[in-house]
Write an enzyme that holds these catalytic residues in place. Structure first.
Site, mmCIF file in Angstrom:
data_model
loop_
_atom_site.group_PDB
_atom_site.id
_atom_site.type_symbol
_atom_site.label_atom_id
_atom_site.label_comp_id
_atom_site.label_asym_id
_atom_site.label_seq_id
_atom_site.Cartn_x
_atom_site.Cartn_y
_atom_site.Cartn_z
ATOM 1 C CG PHE A 176 -1.750 -1.268 1.345
ATOM 2 C CD1 PHE A 176 -2.658 -1.672 0.369
ATOM 3 C CD2 PHE A 176 -1.533 -2.103 2.432
ATOM 4 C CE1 PHE A 176 -3.362 -2.854 0.492
ATOM 5 C CE2 PHE A 176 -2.222 -3.294 2.568
ATOM 6 C CZ PHE A 176 -3.151 -3.678 1.588
ATOM 7 N NE ARG A 177 3.125 4.748 -4.129
ATOM 8 C CZ ARG A 177 4.129 4.408 -4.924
ATOM 9 N NH1 ARG A 177 4.115 3.255 -5.559
ATOM 10 N NH2 ARG A 177 5.161 5.212 -5.079
ATOM 11 C CG LEU A 178 1.279 2.010 3.970
ATOM 12 C CD1 LEU A 178 0.453 1.290 5.020
ATOM 13 C CD2 LEU A 178 0.996 3.513 3.997
#
Length: 200
Positions: A176-178
């Site tokens: 989740f692009r974290l």
């Protein structure tokens, strides 16, 4: 190291650990890194080079000193490096200033290269225009004949640079692009690495 979150003694240890993993997973050139330089008036340029050494003294690469990158580093020694390993979903950014390697280091590495690569270093006027491939091939033939079966010495204009890092960023992909971003910044007065974590 001032921050106990560090899992490696130094950022150089982490670079070498990730390089070892990349050597097992990357299909081509795990030591490839983008080298960014700039002219004295601030125009940037970037190209791929190969890492040839990493220890507490810095990160080493070699080049024709008369190439574009060689000329830019002679005028502005500040540079940046970027490793990107797609299979591992990791990257490392490194920033610092470069200094020349010693003649002994350059001689030793040059002697370790394949003979054809050593001939190529003599034949290539790197970054300069040529009339066509035939011109380069003619120069290769010329130097092949010149050196015969004997030693191929290192040209004076071919050597290496050692980037002395003042900043590292280690990036790992997360869902989740974290993403995870860990930085090491050199406190030059204390000669200690300050660890921090950045928002993705």
């Amino acid at each position: 190291m001032s921050d106990k979150r560090a899992s490696f003694e130094t950022p150089f240890d982490q670079v070498n650990a990730w390089l070892a993993e990349a050597t097992e997973s990357e299909p081509n050139d795990p030591t490839a890194m983008a080298l960014a330089t700039a002219t004295p008036d601030g125009f940037p340029s970037v190209r791929m080079v190969l890492l040839k050494g990493c220890d507490a003294d810095g990160l080493v690469f070699y080049t024709n000193l008369e190439s574009r990158k060689g000329g830019e580093l002679a005028q502005n020694p500040n540079a940046a490096l970027l490793f990107h390993w797609k299979t591992l979903r990791r990257q490392i950014r490194v920033e610092g200033a470069v200094e020349p390697v010693t003649d002994a280091e350059a001689d030793a590495y040059f002697a370790s290269r394949p003979r054809a690569s050593r001939i190529g270093a003599w034949a290539s006027q790197q970054s300069r225009e040529m009339e066509g491939r035939f011109e380069f091939e003619g120069a290769i033939a010329k130097y092949t004949a010149k050196f015969g079966a004997g030693d191929v010495p290192r040209p004076d204009y071919w050597s290496g640079f050692r980037l002395k890092p003042r900043y590292f960023e280690f990036w790992r992909d997360r869902k989740f692009r974290l993403h995870e971003r860990i930085t090491y910044r050199l406190d030059e007065a204390a000669q200690d690495w300050q660890l921090a974590e950045l928002y993705p």
